[in-house]
Design a protein around this motif. Structure first.
Motif, PDB file in Angstrom:
ATOM      1  N   ARG A  38      56.568 -12.503 -42.162  1.00 38.92           N
ATOM      2  CA  ARG A  38      55.920 -13.772 -41.791  1.00 38.92           C
ATOM      3  C   ARG A  38      56.618 -14.399 -40.593  1.00 38.92           C
ATOM      4  O   ARG A  38      55.964 -14.866 -39.650  1.00 38.92           O
ATOM      5  CB  ARG A  38      55.934 -14.742 -42.978  1.00 38.92           C
ATOM      6  CG  ARG A  38      54.884 -14.447 -44.044  1.00 38.92           C
ATOM      7  CD  ARG A  38      54.693 -15.647 -44.961  1.00 38.92           C
ATOM      8  NE  ARG A  38      55.942 -16.062 -45.595  1.00 38.92           N
ATOM      9  CZ  ARG A  38      56.372 -15.593 -46.765  1.00 38.92           C
ATOM     10  NH1 ARG A  38      55.653 -14.676 -47.414  1.00 38.92           N
ATOM     11  NH2 ARG A  38      57.508 -16.027 -47.293  1.00 38.92           N
ATOM     12  N   ALA A  41      55.875 -12.391 -37.456  1.00 36.61           N
ATOM     13  CA  ALA A  41      54.496 -12.589 -37.014  1.00 36.61           C
ATOM     14  C   ALA A  41      54.323 -13.950 -36.346  1.00 36.61           C
ATOM     15  O   ALA A  41      53.637 -14.072 -35.330  1.00 36.61           O
ATOM     16  CB  ALA A  41      53.541 -12.456 -38.200  1.00 36.61           C
ATOM     17  N   SER A  42      54.960 -14.968 -36.909  1.00 40.62           N
ATOM     18  CA  SER A  42      54.846 -16.308 -36.331  1.00 40.62           C
ATOM     19  C   SER A  42      55.511 -16.378 -34.961  1.00 40.62           C
ATOM     20  O   SER A  42      55.017 -17.029 -34.036  1.00 40.62           O
ATOM     21  CB  SER A  42      55.455 -17.353 -37.265  1.00 40.62           C
ATOM     22  OG  SER A  42      56.855 -17.142 -37.419  1.00 40.62           O
ATOM     23  N   GLY A  45      53.246 -14.407 -32.534  1.00 40.81           N
ATOM     24  CA  GLY A  45      51.905 -14.938 -32.326  1.00 40.81           C
ATOM     25  C   GLY A  45      50.795 -14.176 -33.018  1.00 40.81           C
ATOM     26  O   GLY A  45      49.625 -14.312 -32.654  1.00 40.81           O
ATOM     27  N   GLY A  46      51.139 -13.374 -34.026  1.00 40.63           N
ATOM     28  CA  GLY A  46      50.097 -12.654 -34.756  1.00 40.63           C
ATOM     29  C   GLY A  46      50.670 -11.544 -35.599  1.00 40.63           C
ATOM     30  O   GLY A  46      51.883 -11.356 -35.647  1.00 40.63           O
ATOM     31  N   LEU A  47      49.787 -10.806 -36.293  1.00 40.31           N
ATOM     32  CA  LEU A  47      50.232  -9.722 -37.149  1.00 40.31           C
ATOM     33  C   LEU A  47      50.917  -8.630 -36.349  1.00 40.31           C
ATOM     34  O   LEU A  47      50.530  -8.332 -35.213  1.00 40.31           O
ATOM     35  CB  LEU A  47      49.036  -9.130 -37.902  1.00 40.31           C
ATOM     36  CG  LEU A  47      48.381 -10.022 -38.960  1.00 40.31           C
ATOM     37  CD1 LEU A  47      47.156  -9.308 -39.547  1.00 40.31           C
ATOM     38  CD2 LEU A  47      49.366 -10.375 -40.056  1.00 40.31           C
ATOM     39  N   ASP A  49      52.051  -4.828 -35.353  1.00 39.20           N
ATOM     40  CA  ASP A  49      51.612  -3.445 -35.420  1.00 39.20           C
ATOM     41  C   ASP A  49      52.456  -2.736 -36.478  1.00 39.20           C
ATOM     42  O   ASP A  49      53.650  -3.043 -36.626  1.00 39.20           O
ATOM     43  CB  ASP A  49      51.832  -2.797 -34.049  1.00 39.20           C
ATOM     44  CG  ASP A  49      51.379  -1.360 -34.016  1.00 39.20           C
ATOM     45  OD1 ASP A  49      52.200  -0.487 -34.382  1.00 39.20           O
ATOM     46  OD2 ASP A  49      50.235  -1.101 -33.623  1.00 39.20           O
TER      47      ASP A  49
END
Length: 221
Positions: A38, A41-42, A45-47, A49
C-alpha cells in the motif's frame, strides 16, 4: 568466513540453498506485506507491476532483518564472519492479477479452478544486502532483481483440486502450488528458471553476488 543470511522462513528456499552447497543462517522478518505494498503504491501513484511488487517486498524483508541484526545483542555469527543477506518474495500473476498465499482453503480451491489447464507467471523478487565491513561500496550496499518463469498447470479434475487443497500445502505458498512438493504432479512444464519457482533463483542470486564482487563458490560450505 563469508556467510549468507536468508531472510525467509521458507523451507523450500533453505533446501534449495543447501542442495547447492550453501548453509545459510536464517532470520525471519515480520514485515506486513499488505502495508508495504500500500505504501509503495501510494508513493508511486498507483498499483505496482508484479515484477516490481515482489522486489519491493523482498527489499522490505531484507531491510527489516538488517535492522534486527544491527540491534541484536547476541550476534548470529562470530566476530570474524562477514555477512551477505538475501530477502525474497514470490507471487503468481494470472490474468493480470497478482496472487500471493491464499487466504484459506476456499480461496486456494477457487484459484486452482481458475489456474487448471492454463499458464501463469511466477515472479520471485530478490534483494541482496552486502554487510561486509570492508565492502567496496560500503556496508549496507544492496542490489536486487526479479526472476519470472511461466508455469503451465495441468487440467485438474474437481476431485484432484479438493484432494490437493486438503493436504494444506497450497495454503502456505505463493500461487497455491509447489513445483518441488505435493503440487509437482500438477505442473506440466515451466519456461524459465525452475529454482525461481521454488522460491530462490540460484542463477539470479549468483549474478547479484557477482555485482558485489563475490563468487558463488565463496559461499559453499
Amino acid at each position: 568466513m563469508l556467510r549468507l543470511v536468508l531472510a525467509s522462513r521458507s523451507p523450500a528456499r533453505l533446501a534449495t540453498l543447501r542442495a547447492a552447497g550453501v548453509e545459510p543462517l536464517v532470520r525471519v522478518s515480520g514485515v506486513d506485506e499488505d502495508a508495504v505494498l500500500r505504501d509503495a503504491a501510494s508513493q508511486g501513484g498507483g498499483l505496482l507491476d508484479p515484477v516490481d511488487a515482489v522486489l519491493v517486498l523482498a527489499r522490505a524483508k531484507a531491510e527489516e532483518v538488517v535492522r534486527a541484526l544491527a540491534a541484536d545483542a547476541a550476534p548470529v555469527v562470530g566476530a570474524d564472519d562477514a555477512l551477505l543477506l538475501v530477502g525474497c518474495d514470490s507471487m503468481l500473476e494470472l490474468d493480470g492479477e497478482v496472487l500471493g498465499k491464499p487466504a484459506d482453503a476456499d480461496d486456494a480451491r477457487a484459484r486452482w479452478h481458475a489456474m487448471r489447464g492454463r499458464a501463469g507467471v511466477l515472479h520471485t523478487g530478490h534483494w541482496l544486502v552486502d554487510l561486509r565491513s570492508g565492502a567496496a561500496a560500503g556496508p549496507g550496499a544492496a542490489v536486487g532483481g526479479t526472476s519470472s518463469t511461466t508455469v503451465h498447470f495441468a487440467d485438474l479434475s474437481d476431485e484432484e483440486i479438493d484432494a490437493y487443497v486438503a493436504t494444506g500445502e497450497p495454503l502456505h505458498v505463493a500461487g497455491a502450488f509447489t513445483v518441488d512438493g505435493l503440487g509437482g504432479p500438477y505442473v506440466e512444464r515451466i519456461e524459465g528458471d525452475h529454482h525461481g519457482v521454488v522460491g530462490i533463483s540460484l542463477p539470479l542470486l549468483r549474478s547479484l553476488l557477482r555485482e558485489t564482487g563475490v563468487a558463488w563458490h565463496e559461499l559453499r560450505s
